[in-house]
Design a protein around this motif. Structure first.
Motif, PDB file in Angstrom:
ATOM      1  N   MET A  81       0.838  -1.188   0.000  1.00 46.43           N
ATOM      2  CA  MET A  81       0.000   0.000   0.000  1.00 46.43           C
ATOM      3  C   MET A  81       0.878   1.244   0.000  1.00 46.43           C
ATOM      4  O   MET A  81       1.872   1.319   0.708  1.00 46.43           O
ATOM      5  CB  MET A  81      -0.911   0.012   1.241  1.00 46.43           C
ATOM      6  CG  MET A  81      -1.791   1.254   1.342  1.00 46.43           C
ATOM      7  SD  MET A  81      -2.805   1.271   2.850  1.00 46.43           S
ATOM      8  CE  MET A  81      -3.907  -0.085   2.503  1.00 46.43           C
ATOM      9  N   ASN A  82       0.496   2.219  -0.804  1.00 38.87           N
ATOM     10  CA  ASN A  82       1.207   3.499  -0.835  1.00 38.87           C
ATOM     11  C   ASN A  82       0.150   4.584  -0.721  1.00 38.87           C
ATOM     12  O   ASN A  82      -0.419   5.013  -1.712  1.00 38.87           O
ATOM     13  CB  ASN A  82       2.005   3.638  -2.134  1.00 38.87           C
ATOM     14  CG  ASN A  82       2.841   4.912  -2.153  1.00 38.87           C
ATOM     15  OD1 ASN A  82       2.687   5.792  -1.324  1.00 38.87           O
ATOM     16  ND2 ASN A  82       3.747   4.974  -3.122  1.00 38.87           N
ATOM     17  N   GLN A  83      -0.156   5.004   0.508  1.00 42.94           N
ATOM     18  CA  GLN A  83      -1.201   5.975   0.748  1.00 42.94           C
ATOM     19  C   GLN A  83      -0.570   7.270   1.244  1.00 42.94           C
ATOM     20  O   GLN A  83      -0.085   7.358   2.369  1.00 42.94           O
ATOM     21  CB  GLN A  83      -2.201   5.428   1.765  1.00 42.94           C
ATOM     22  CG  GLN A  83      -3.507   6.209   1.790  1.00 42.94           C
ATOM     23  CD  GLN A  83      -4.544   5.533   2.634  1.00 42.94           C
ATOM     24  OE1 GLN A  83      -4.639   5.795   3.828  1.00 42.94           O
ATOM     25  NE2 GLN A  83      -5.328   4.658   2.030  1.00 42.94           N
ATOM     26  N   LEU A  84      -0.557   8.265   0.386  1.00 41.60           N
ATOM     27  CA  LEU A  84       0.064   9.548   0.684  1.00 41.60           C
ATOM     28  C   LEU A  84      -0.938  10.656   0.400  1.00 41.60           C
ATOM     29  O   LEU A  84      -0.725  11.522  -0.436  1.00 41.60           O
ATOM     30  CB  LEU A  84       1.333   9.725  -0.170  1.00 41.60           C
ATOM     31  CG  LEU A  84       2.448   8.702   0.079  1.00 41.60           C
ATOM     32  CD1 LEU A  84       3.505   8.783  -1.016  1.00 41.60           C
ATOM     33  CD2 LEU A  84       3.084   8.938   1.447  1.00 41.60           C
ATOM     34  N   LYS A  85      -2.057  10.636   1.118  1.00 38.24           N
ATOM     35  CA  LYS A  85      -3.148  11.571   0.871  1.00 38.24           C
ATOM     36  C   LYS A  85      -2.881  12.900   1.557  1.00 38.24           C
ATOM     37  O   LYS A  85      -2.553  12.956   2.738  1.00 38.24           O
ATOM     38  CB  LYS A  85      -4.465  10.988   1.396  1.00 38.24           C
ATOM     39  CG  LYS A  85      -4.882   9.688   0.739  1.00 38.24           C
ATOM     40  CD  LYS A  85      -6.034   9.024   1.452  1.00 38.24           C
ATOM     41  CE  LYS A  85      -7.294   9.829   1.403  1.00 38.24           C
ATOM     42  NZ  LYS A  85      -8.454   9.053   1.942  1.00 38.24           N
TER      43      LYS A  85
ATOM     44  N   VAL B 164      -4.938  -2.806  -7.243  1.00 42.62           N
ATOM     45  CA  VAL B 164      -6.373  -2.923  -6.998  1.00 42.62           C
ATOM     46  C   VAL B 164      -6.997  -1.528  -6.983  1.00 42.62           C
ATOM     47  O   VAL B 164      -8.102  -1.327  -7.473  1.00 42.62           O
ATOM     48  CB  VAL B 164      -6.650  -3.653  -5.669  1.00 42.62           C
ATOM     49  CG1 VAL B 164      -8.144  -3.642  -5.345  1.00 42.62           C
ATOM     50  CG2 VAL B 164      -6.127  -5.083  -5.742  1.00 42.62           C
ATOM     51  N   THR B 165      -6.263  -0.552  -6.453  1.00 41.63           N
ATOM     52  CA  THR B 165      -6.740   0.832  -6.373  1.00 41.63           C
ATOM     53  C   THR B 165      -5.682   1.783  -6.904  1.00 41.63           C
ATOM     54  O   THR B 165      -4.515   1.711  -6.497  1.00 41.63           O
ATOM     55  CB  THR B 165      -7.058   1.214  -4.908  1.00 41.63           C
ATOM     56  OG1 THR B 165      -8.082   0.367  -4.407  1.00 41.63           O
ATOM     57  CG2 THR B 165      -7.509   2.659  -4.818  1.00 41.63           C
ATOM     58  N   LEU B 166      -6.108   2.678  -7.797  1.00 44.37           N
ATOM     59  CA  LEU B 166      -5.261   3.766  -8.264  1.00 44.37           C
ATOM     60  C   LEU B 166      -6.057   5.048  -8.112  1.00 44.37           C
ATOM     61  O   LEU B 166      -7.055   5.263  -8.806  1.00 44.37           O
ATOM     62  CB  LEU B 166      -4.852   3.564  -9.725  1.00 44.37           C
ATOM     63  CG  LEU B 166      -4.118   4.746 -10.383  1.00 44.37           C
ATOM     64  CD1 LEU B 166      -2.860   5.107  -9.611  1.00 44.37           C
ATOM     65  CD2 LEU B 166      -3.785   4.424 -11.845  1.00 44.37           C
ATOM     66  N   SER B 167      -5.644   5.883  -7.163  1.00 42.10           N
ATOM     67  CA  SER B 167      -6.358   7.133  -6.891  1.00 42.10           C
ATOM     68  C   SER B 167      -5.377   8.295  -6.887  1.00 42.10           C
ATOM     69  O   SER B 167      -4.388   8.283  -6.168  1.00 42.10           O
ATOM     70  CB  SER B 167      -7.090   7.065  -5.550  1.00 42.10           C
ATOM     71  OG  SER B 167      -7.736   8.292  -5.282  1.00 42.10           O
TER      72      SER B 167
ATOM     73  N   GLU C 255      -9.707  -2.469  -9.408  1.00 43.59           N
ATOM     74  CA  GLU C 255     -11.100  -2.343  -8.981  1.00 43.59           C
ATOM     75  C   GLU C 255     -11.539  -0.888  -8.854  1.00 43.59           C
ATOM     76  O   GLU C 255     -12.728  -0.593  -8.951  1.00 43.59           O
ATOM     77  CB  GLU C 255     -11.304  -3.052  -7.636  1.00 43.59           C
ATOM     78  CG  GLU C 255     -11.099  -4.555  -7.709  1.00 43.59           C
ATOM     79  CD  GLU C 255     -11.333  -5.231  -6.361  1.00 43.59           C
ATOM     80  OE1 GLU C 255     -11.781  -4.527  -5.405  1.00 43.59           O
ATOM     81  OE2 GLU C 255     -11.067  -6.444  -6.253  1.00 43.59           O
ATOM     82  N   GLU C 256     -10.582   0.011  -8.608  1.00 43.48           N
ATOM     83  CA  GLU C 256     -10.917   1.426  -8.450  1.00 43.48           C
ATOM     84  C   GLU C 256      -9.942   2.283  -9.244  1.00 43.48           C
ATOM     85  O   GLU C 256      -8.735   2.207  -9.036  1.00 43.48           O
ATOM     86  CB  GLU C 256     -10.869   1.834  -6.971  1.00 43.48           C
ATOM     87  CG  GLU C 256     -11.869   1.101  -6.093  1.00 43.48           C
ATOM     88  CD  GLU C 256     -11.929   1.692  -4.690  1.00 43.48           C
ATOM     89  OE1 GLU C 256     -11.602   2.884  -4.526  1.00 43.48           O
ATOM     90  OE2 GLU C 256     -12.326   0.969  -3.768  1.00 43.48           O
ATOM     91  N   LEU C 257     -10.494   3.112 -10.154  1.00 46.78           N
ATOM     92  CA  LEU C 257      -9.707   4.072 -10.908  1.00 46.78           C
ATOM     93  C   LEU C 257     -10.300   5.448 -10.629  1.00 46.78           C
ATOM     94  O   LEU C 257     -11.391   5.785 -11.108  1.00 46.78           O
ATOM     95  CB  LEU C 257      -9.750   3.760 -12.408  1.00 46.78           C
ATOM     96  CG  LEU C 257      -8.977   4.724 -13.313  1.00 46.78           C
ATOM     97  CD1 LEU C 257      -7.486   4.748 -12.938  1.00 46.78           C
ATOM     98  CD2 LEU C 257      -9.137   4.324 -14.784  1.00 46.78           C
ATOM     99  N   VAL C 258      -9.582   6.231  -9.829  1.00 51.57           N
ATOM    100  CA  VAL C 258     -10.088   7.520  -9.355  1.00 51.57           C
ATOM    101  C   VAL C 258      -9.115   8.617  -9.800  1.00 51.57           C
ATOM    102  O   VAL C 258      -8.041   8.781  -9.208  1.00 51.57           O
ATOM    103  CB  VAL C 258     -10.244   7.527  -7.819  1.00 51.57           C
ATOM    104  CG1 VAL C 258     -10.811   8.867  -7.355  1.00 51.57           C
ATOM    105  CG2 VAL C 258     -11.137   6.383  -7.368  1.00 51.57           C
TER     106      VAL C 258
ATOM    107  N   GLU D 147      -2.145  -0.841  -3.761  1.00 52.55           N
ATOM    108  CA  GLU D 147      -2.911   0.408  -3.691  1.00 52.55           C
ATOM    109  C   GLU D 147      -1.988   1.607  -3.780  1.00 52.55           C
ATOM    110  O   GLU D 147      -0.985   1.691  -3.070  1.00 52.55           O
ATOM    111  CB  GLU D 147      -3.712   0.483  -2.377  1.00 52.55           C
ATOM    112  CG  GLU D 147      -4.486   1.787  -2.223  1.00 52.55           C
ATOM    113  CD  GLU D 147      -5.270   1.859  -0.920  1.00 52.55           C
ATOM    114  OE1 GLU D 147      -5.774   2.945  -0.587  1.00 52.55           O
ATOM    115  OE2 GLU D 147      -5.386   0.820  -0.229  1.00 52.55           O
ATOM    116  N   ILE D 148      -2.335   2.528  -4.669  1.00 52.67           N
ATOM    117  CA  ILE D 148      -1.667   3.825  -4.741  1.00 52.67           C
ATOM    118  C   ILE D 148      -2.725   4.889  -4.526  1.00 52.67           C
ATOM    119  O   ILE D 148      -3.663   5.010  -5.318  1.00 52.67           O
ATOM    120  CB  ILE D 148      -0.973   4.044  -6.100  1.00 52.67           C
ATOM    121  CG1 ILE D 148       0.146   3.028  -6.311  1.00 52.67           C
ATOM    122  CG2 ILE D 148      -0.427   5.465  -6.204  1.00 52.67           C
ATOM    123  CD1 ILE D 148       0.830   3.135  -7.666  1.00 52.67           C
TER     124      ILE D 148
END
Length: 391
Positions: A1-5, A47-50, A71-74, A25-26
């Protein structure tokens, strides 16, 4: 996971992410990243690219369509341009496709009909062309569909009725010729229904009254005809959330006629029937009755028994007396440089008409998406303590 919000990142998305083979996840939401979306991301099983709310530019790489696990393209609220890659139709695991507020153009590819497990699609604020495709009927698991201000053409396809899990449907500003009211007979789970400025020339169907979960209904800026059916009155009544109203009915700027039903006039809902062609009741003495906006809601009339602000086109009640007008937007009455500025402190917002001594007035309708309780007056939260001649 790479979550840098929301950590104020600048620069570009590194190509080196493509060698992190265990990355799933990015999430780079709300930063200041620019440049393009790197094609190297197609090498990893995301799975997630936001990357919502950045400054990304260029086109969406067709290689993104090769990420079978996605599954998620944001990618909302960026500066992406060009057409949608047909390859995205290969994303058989995709559930959320959020591309609003970009500069995307062209038609929605036919391959998108293969995305059969989509639950959330948001395409607002782009400049697509062509008609809304019939294949949206393949998206039977949808709970939310947003297509506001896309420059697409109507009509809304009959196949929309197959998406029986929809709770939020927002389609606005369609181009093209007039159309009948779309077939929504099976969409009884709707919580939000917005079909604003869609060139609908029709009456309001009876079944709208069966949508017992509906909290927001916006059919404004169409050419709806006939009377307002009593079935609309059976929709959920006024509700409160921390003492704030959140039930809305907007029928602004149509050609609805006959008499305004008494249940509307007695309503505590935010109800807007302004700019229509009603003929009664003639006993009305105000243009804002509780939370109901009635301004310019009557057909043309020379009768003195009809209040001026109820009449079509808002004719002046007398000879013009003002040659200039100054308004202190969001503030009180003040005098500045010899001019008297009128106050503007009414924060009522949705479905509201205010007039000030017949000098000026305003009518507002609608609510912000996902921000129904947002304030309608901007306030300055900063405090500056300045003394001396600079003040």
């Amino acid at each position: 996971m790479n979550q840098l919000k929301g950590v104020n990142l600048t620069g570009v998305i590194p190509d080196e992410f493509g060698i992190l083979t265990y990355l799933r996840e990015i999430d780079l939401t709300r930063n200041y990243l620019n440049g393009s979306v790197p094609t190297s991301l197609a090498r990893i099983p995301l799975v997630t690219l936001s990357a919502l709310g950045n400054r990304l530019s260029g086109s969406i790489p067709k290689e993104i369509g090769d990420i079978a696990s996605l599954e998620e393209l944001v990618l909302e609220d960026n500066q992406l341009e060009g057409s949608l890659p047909e390859n995205l139709g290969n994303l058989s695991s995709l559930k959320r496709l959020l591309l609003s507020a970009n500069n995307l153009t062209g038609r929605i590819p036919e391959t998108f009909g293969n995305l059969k497990i989509l639950t959330d699609v948001r395409l607002d604020g782009n400049t697509f062309s062509g008609k809304i495709p019939d294949f949206i009927g393949n998206w039977t698991k949808l709970s939310r569909l947003d297509m506001q201000g896309t420059s697409m053409e109507g009509p809304i396809p009959y196949t929309i009725s197959l998406s029986t899990n929809l709770t939020d449907l927002r389609i606005t500003d369609l181009k093209g010729s007039s159309m009948a009211f779309p077939n929504l007979l099976n969409l009884m789970k709707l919580d939000e229904l917005v079909l604003r400025n869609c060139s609908i020339t029709d009456s309001i169907p009876d079944y709208n009254g069966d949508m017992t979960s509906l909290k927001t209904l916006d059919l404004s800026f169409n050419t709806l005809t006939g009377q307002i059916l009593d079935t609309i009155g059976s929709l959920p009544k006024l509700e409160y959330l921390y003492d704030v109203v959140y039930a809305y009915r907007f029928l602004t700027n149509n050609t609805l006629s006959e008499t305004i039903p008494s249940w509307i006039l007695d309503s505590n809902q935010k109800f807007d029937v302004s700019y229509n062609n009603f003929t009664g009741p003639s006993s009305l003495t105000v243009c804002q009755q509780r939370t109901v906006n009635l301004v310019s809601s009557f057909t043309s009339s020379d009768s003195n028994s009809v209040l001026w602000c109820l009449k079509k086109d808002l004719p002046c009640s007398g000879n013009a007396k003002q040659h200039s007008l100054f308004i202190n937007c969001g503030g009180p009455e003040i005098k500045y440089e010899g001019n008297d500025y009128q106050r503007d402190l009414d924060g009522s917002g949705a479905s509201h008409f205010s007039e000030y001594f017949e000098k000026w007035g305003y009518s507002s309708t609608g609510v912000l998406t996902n921000a129904e309780n947002a304030p309608y007056l901007a306030t300055n939260t900063f405090s500056l303590n300045i003394t001396g001649p600079e003040c």
